[in-house]
Design a protein around this motif. Sequence first.
Motif, mmCIF file in Angstrom:
data_model
loop_
_atom_site.group_PDB
_atom_site.id
_atom_site.type_symbol
_atom_site.label_atom_id
_atom_site.label_comp_id
_atom_site.label_asym_id
_atom_site.label_seq_id
_atom_site.Cartn_x
_atom_site.Cartn_y
_atom_site.Cartn_z
ATOM 1 N N UNK A 1 -6.845 -9.979 38.692
ATOM 2 C CA UNK A 1 -7.298 -10.552 37.667
ATOM 3 C C UNK A 1 -6.921 -10.249 36.201
ATOM 4 N N UNK A 2 -6.229 -11.275 35.674
ATOM 5 C CA UNK A 2 -5.618 -10.874 34.393
ATOM 6 C C UNK A 2 -6.325 -11.585 33.190
ATOM 7 N N UNK A 3 -5.384 -11.646 32.256
ATOM 8 C CA UNK A 3 -5.965 -12.296 31.052
ATOM 9 C C UNK A 3 -5.887 -13.789 31.400
ATOM 10 N N UNK A 4 -5.053 -14.508 31.965
ATOM 11 C CA UNK A 4 -5.222 -15.987 32.204
ATOM 12 C C UNK A 4 -6.415 -16.079 33.131
ATOM 13 N N UNK B 1 1.253 -14.555 29.345
ATOM 14 C CA UNK B 1 1.961 -13.901 30.187
ATOM 15 C C UNK B 1 1.419 -14.148 31.710
ATOM 16 N N UNK B 2 2.162 -14.195 32.697
ATOM 17 C CA UNK B 2 1.468 -14.323 33.990
ATOM 18 C C UNK B 2 0.921 -13.030 34.283
ATOM 19 N N UNK B 3 0.142 -13.114 35.242
ATOM 20 C CA UNK B 3 -0.664 -11.833 35.893
ATOM 21 C C UNK B 3 0.557 -11.056 36.667
ATOM 22 N N UNK C 1 -8.685 -25.967 24.378
ATOM 23 C CA UNK C 1 -7.797 -25.237 23.674
ATOM 24 C C UNK C 1 -7.436 -24.027 24.716
ATOM 25 N N UNK C 2 -8.338 -23.527 25.340
ATOM 26 C CA UNK C 2 -8.188 -22.062 26.204
ATOM 27 C C UNK C 2 -7.701 -22.845 27.414
ATOM 28 N N UNK D 1 -9.100 -18.842 31.723
ATOM 29 C CA UNK D 1 -9.690 -19.956 32.405
ATOM 30 C C UNK D 1 -11.088 -20.082 32.697
ATOM 31 N N UNK D 2 -11.829 -18.848 33.110
ATOM 32 C CA UNK D 2 -13.186 -18.865 33.285
ATOM 33 C C UNK D 2 -13.774 -18.921 31.982
#
Length: 105
Positions: free
Chosen positions: A62-65, A38-40, A29-30, A69-70
Amino acid sequence: MSKHAHAKNPWPTWKIAAVALICAGLGTALFIATAYLPPPPVLTTQPANPKNGPDPTAISSIGLNSIVILLGLLCWGIALTFAGWLAYKIYRRIPAWKRRQMFGR
């Protein structure tokens, strides 16, 4: 007769399987959620002035994406660990004499 009381197993097989499935589902799901985030922010590629050091206005890539993903990878790592534990626990249920016959020891 043993002097020690036998403790109940705190991690029964169903609980290990449930945690593995939940973590695998959450990780999936993540990964899917990253497509909807939104893109970084785009970094500017202006050269840094060697006298002043790095540009203080430049932001990290390093963004929310990346964080999502991590977290997805962490969930999948936990799921694989619990799946391995489950396989080992099922393997240990086979009597030793039968394991020797099945696996050629």
